[in-house]
Motif scaffolding. Structure first.
Motif, mmCIF file in Angstrom:
data_model
loop_
_atom_site.group_PDB
_atom_site.id
_atom_site.type_symbol
_atom_site.label_atom_id
_atom_site.label_comp_id
_atom_site.label_asym_id
_atom_site.label_seq_id
_atom_site.Cartn_x
_atom_site.Cartn_y
_atom_site.Cartn_z
ATOM 1 N N VAL A 78 0.890 -1.168 0.000
ATOM 2 C CA VAL A 78 0.000 0.000 0.000
ATOM 3 C C VAL A 78 0.930 1.220 0.000
ATOM 4 C CG1 VAL A 78 -1.912 1.175 1.154
ATOM 5 C CG2 VAL A 78 -1.693 -1.316 1.349
ATOM 6 N N ALA A 79 1.036 1.856 -1.143
ATOM 7 C CA ALA A 79 2.024 2.928 -1.301
ATOM 8 C C ALA A 79 1.633 4.167 -0.494
ATOM 9 C CB ALA A 79 2.160 3.287 -2.780
ATOM 10 N N ILE A 80 2.589 5.027 -0.295
ATOM 11 C CA ILE A 80 2.351 6.227 0.521
ATOM 12 C C ILE A 80 1.320 7.155 -0.114
ATOM 13 C CG2 ILE A 80 4.186 7.666 -0.480
ATOM 14 C CD1 ILE A 80 4.793 8.559 2.436
ATOM 15 N N ALA A 81 1.085 6.997 -1.410
ATOM 16 C CA ALA A 81 0.044 7.809 -2.053
ATOM 17 C C ALA A 81 -1.340 7.435 -1.536
ATOM 18 C CB ALA A 81 0.107 7.620 -3.569
ATOM 19 N N GLU A 82 -1.479 6.216 -1.027
ATOM 20 C CA GLU A 82 -2.795 5.774 -0.572
ATOM 21 C C GLU A 82 -3.014 6.157 0.898
ATOM 22 O OE1 GLU A 82 -4.596 2.214 -2.115
ATOM 23 O OE2 GLU A 82 -2.644 1.636 -2.933
ATOM 24 N N ALA A 83 -4.272 6.423 1.232
ATOM 25 C CA ALA A 83 -4.608 7.001 2.537
ATOM 26 C C ALA A 83 -4.056 6.219 3.734
ATOM 27 C CB ALA A 83 -6.127 7.171 2.656
ATOM 28 N N PRO A 84 -4.134 4.869 3.765
ATOM 29 C CA PRO A 84 -3.651 4.200 4.992
ATOM 30 C C PRO A 84 -2.180 4.481 5.278
ATOM 31 C CG PRO A 84 -4.995 2.701 3.701
ATOM 32 C CD PRO A 84 -4.773 3.908 2.842
ATOM 33 N N THR A 85 -1.351 4.395 4.255
ATOM 34 C CA THR A 85 0.076 4.608 4.487
ATOM 35 C C THR A 85 0.374 6.085 4.685
ATOM 36 O OG1 THR A 85 0.457 2.672 3.102
ATOM 37 C CG2 THR A 85 2.366 4.040 3.584
ATOM 38 N N HIS A 86 -0.302 6.928 3.934
ATOM 39 C CA HIS A 86 -0.144 8.374 4.123
ATOM 40 C C HIS A 86 -0.471 8.745 5.578
ATOM 41 C CE1 HIS A 86 -1.180 12.633 2.336
ATOM 42 N NE2 HIS A 86 -0.324 12.695 3.319
ATOM 43 N N ALA A 87 -1.586 8.224 6.085
ATOM 44 C CA ALA A 87 -1.988 8.537 7.463
ATOM 45 C C ALA A 87 -0.972 7.986 8.464
ATOM 46 C CB ALA A 87 -3.378 7.960 7.753
ATOM 47 N N ALA A 88 -0.487 6.766 8.210
ATOM 48 C CA ALA A 88 0.485 6.167 9.139
ATOM 49 C C ALA A 88 1.788 6.959 9.147
ATOM 50 C CB ALA A 88 0.738 4.712 8.749
ATOM 51 N N VAL A 89 2.217 7.397 7.966
ATOM 52 C CA VAL A 89 3.450 8.193 7.888
ATOM 53 C C VAL A 89 3.250 9.523 8.620
ATOM 54 C CG1 VAL A 89 4.927 9.495 6.306
ATOM 55 C CG2 VAL A 89 4.324 7.108 5.794
ATOM 56 N N LEU A 90 2.081 10.118 8.429
ATOM 57 C CA LEU A 90 1.819 11.398 9.109
ATOM 58 C C LEU A 90 1.837 11.208 10.629
ATOM 59 C CD1 LEU A 90 1.364 14.295 8.398
ATOM 60 C CD2 LEU A 90 -1.047 13.804 8.002
ATOM 61 N N ALA A 91 1.281 10.089 11.087
ATOM 62 C CA ALA A 91 1.332 9.800 12.530
ATOM 63 C C ALA A 91 2.787 9.688 12.992
ATOM 64 C CB ALA A 91 0.564 8.507 12.839
ATOM 65 N N ARG A 92 3.604 9.047 12.181
ATOM 66 C CA ARG A 92 5.031 8.935 12.514
ATOM 67 C C ARG A 92 5.666 10.324 12.577
ATOM 68 N NH1 ARG A 92 8.974 5.499 14.584
ATOM 69 N NH2 ARG A 92 10.834 5.474 13.309
ATOM 70 N N LEU A 93 5.319 11.163 11.601
ATOM 71 C CA LEU A 93 5.959 12.475 11.507
ATOM 72 C C LEU A 93 5.569 13.388 12.672
ATOM 73 C CD1 LEU A 93 5.780 13.213 7.671
ATOM 74 C CD2 LEU A 93 7.725 12.382 9.010
ATOM 75 N N ILE A 94 4.345 13.202 13.195
ATOM 76 C CA ILE A 94 3.985 14.059 14.334
ATOM 77 C C ILE A 94 4.495 13.465 15.642
ATOM 78 C CG2 ILE A 94 1.962 15.028 13.166
ATOM 79 C CD1 ILE A 94 0.195 13.340 14.978
ATOM 80 N N GLY A 95 5.214 12.342 15.548
ATOM 81 C CA GLY A 95 5.855 11.794 16.732
ATOM 82 C C GLY A 95 5.015 10.798 17.503
ATOM 83 N N ALA A 96 3.999 10.229 16.850
ATOM 84 C CA ALA A 96 3.152 9.246 17.542
ATOM 85 C C ALA A 96 3.982 8.038 17.961
ATOM 86 C CB ALA A 96 2.023 8.787 16.617
ATOM 87 N N ARG A 97 3.561 7.428 19.062
ATOM 88 C CA ARG A 97 4.288 6.225 19.471
ATOM 89 C C ARG A 97 3.926 5.088 18.505
ATOM 90 N NH1 ARG A 97 1.364 5.779 25.364
ATOM 91 N NH2 ARG A 97 -0.710 5.237 24.662
#
Lengths: 231, 275
Positions: A78-97
């Motif tokens: 599921v590439a970063i262009a798709e919502a699940p990975t995009h959302a997961a990456v964004l969670a990572r970027l805001i510092g989510a555990r």
């Protein structure tokens, strides 16, 4: 001592003292639908087949097991262009555990799965009695769909599996759902589970490859939002 | 190739130098110091600022929804999800669970759809539903009971009536909103359901009427009432995460009974044994 409140409707109504376990036996040497995982399935089956048996209730034969395995692999990226990975990456970027990133990825994968399955309701109905061509809305002449179908058939053939319903000229999602159906997943809820399960590891891998809190590299205005005032 | 860049319209917010816009209003100049939390939720979902009367009604709704016994199914879900010490994840778990579920405040949206459809069916052409014969309303209600068994927002578990409905009715009357059309329709329909099906209204049906009388759509009413009821979510998630109760992480063995298939061998294990 805190004062005890008078009884309410929950205390005054009889209710069971036990919760029913219907699939997994609690405790050591767990059995799934009666089969020992540690003394039986771990010796004779691959992990996807364990999941398949848990979902369908029956251990898969070789063809169904291989078909399920191949479908999961096709569904996994599921590439970063798709919502699940995009959302997961964004969670990572805001510092989510990490557990929160897994939760975000799971929710978004589940939402995507629900959406995909809802769009393929006619296909699932057709699969119950496929006496004609698949519904026209799931057919495709696009080269990328044709190539995907070719690769899927080749992978299945290499495992000695042929799925008659795959035919020709199908959209990618339709071909993969037909494969899951062949593997024994008949209900929409089973397919949604398989879609989430297949996508989670690689979605997390993409998220974890980004540095926590690395917000400067994130394209904050893509896609562009335009603020509109008024009703 | 020059592709057109996609854009998305939003009326929710815009970040500006020194201030923020929220749903068409300056946070600094218009909202801060003026709006209650309930009114801001209504503004965010409904897109308009509510009147003072409506604000009082929404605040009352939030109070009425503060039934939060951790044994009630949805709050129990929060306690289980928070049992490893996470607070926000537990709120997320319940919030996700409530969407389109037949239990919980989100059901108010489906109850609102039903009330609006009932109103259209019993009073086509804009006739007031209170000017039509009771038998027309009863016929529609009977059809709903046959179709759904439990119409959305109706049926009260554990107790003869939902005390929150009675409390909300008092607040609706106190705020002079008891004669508004959807509240009157709700009361009429509640009487009919009780008479013909022994079914009492649960709080989502009453919330639906309150929301419709404020001009919210059914699609808005589900999330609005879910958000207004969030005090109980957060209270349970916070306490649950602080407790991190071992007996919720794993239930005591005495409380679990296996009823699945008996022990058996897989076909491949059988083949391996007979080789």
């Amino acid at each position: 001592m805190p004062q005890r409140r008078p009884n309410g409707p929950i205390e005054d109504r009889p209710s069971p003292n036990e919760i029913e376990a219907r699939v997994v036996t609690p405790g050591p040497d767990p059995r799934v639908r009666g089969f020992s995982v540690e003394a039986d399935f771990a010796l004779h089956y691959r992990f996807p087949e364990l999941a398949q048996m848990a979902l369908t209730g029956a251990p898969p034969d070789e063809a169904k097991g291989r078909a399920f395995d191949i479908a999961l692999q096709f569904l996994a990226p599921v590439a970063i262009a798709e919502a699940p990975t995009h959302a997961a990456v964004l969670a990572r970027l805001i510092g989510a555990r990490p557990s929160s990133i897994v939760a975000v990825a799971s929710i978004a994968l589940a939402e995507r799965a629900r959406h995909v399955i809802a769009q393929h309701g006619e296909l699932l109905t057709w699969l119950e009695a496929p006496d004609d061509d698949p519904p026209a809305r799931y057919r495709s002449d696009a080269a990328e769909d044709r190539d995907c179908l070719d690769r899927l058939k080749r992978a299945l053939a290499s495992a000695g599996v042929e799925i008659p319903a795959l035919g020709t000229g199908l959209q990618r999602w339709a071909a993969l759902l037909i494969t899951l159906h062949f593997a024994g997943l008949r209900r929409a809820e089973q397919m949604e589970t398989a879609l989430v399960m297949s996508g989670l590891a690689i979605t997390m891998a993409e998220a974890l490859s980004h540095a926590p809190s690395d917000l400067a590299q994130y394209p904050i205005d893509v896609p562009a939002f335009v603020y509109e005032e008024g009703p | 190739m020059n592709r057109e860049r996609p854009t998305l319209a939003t009326r929710v917010g815009h970040a500006e130098w020194g201030d923020n816009q929220f749903c068409g209003h300056s946070v600094a100049r218009e909202l801060a110091g003026s709006e209650s939390a309930s009114a801001l939720i209504a503004l965010g979902i409904g897109g308009r600022r509510v009147t003072d009367d409506e604000r009082r009604m929404l605040d009352d709704v939030a109070s009425v929804l503060s039934a939060a016994d951790p044994r009630i199914w949805q709050f129990k879900l929060i306690r289980i999800a928070s049992a490893y010490g996470g607070c926000n994840a537990a709120v997320a778990a319940l919030t996700v669970s409530l969407e389109d579920a037949p239990i919980g405040h989100h059901t108010a949206g489906r109850a609102a759809e039903m009330l609006r459809r009932l109103r259209d069916e019993v009073s086509p052409g804009g006739v007031s539903p209170f000017d039509v014969d009771d038998s027309v309303v009863e016929r529609q209600c009977r059809a709903l009971l046959v179709d759904n068994g439990r119409p959305p927002g109706f049926w009260v578990p554990f107790r003869p009536r939902d005390e929150r409905v009675d409390l909300l009715a008092q607040r609706v009357a106190a705020l002079g909103r008891g004669e508004l059309p959807y509240w009157r329709l709700f009361e009429k329909v509640s009487d009919v359901f009780w008479r013909i099906g022994n079914v009492r209204p649960n709080i989502p049906a009453a919330l639906a009427a309150v929301g419709l009388d404020m001009g919210f759509s059914p699609a808005q009413i589900g999330p609005l009432m879910t958000a207004l009821g969030a005090a109980g979510f957060w209270a349970n998630a916070f306490e649950g995460s602080q407790q991190a109760a071992a007996c919720l992480q794993v239930l005591p063995r005495d409380n679990v009974r296996y009823v699945g298939p008996a022990p058996r061998m897989s076909p491949r294990a059988v083949r391996a044994m007979t080789k």
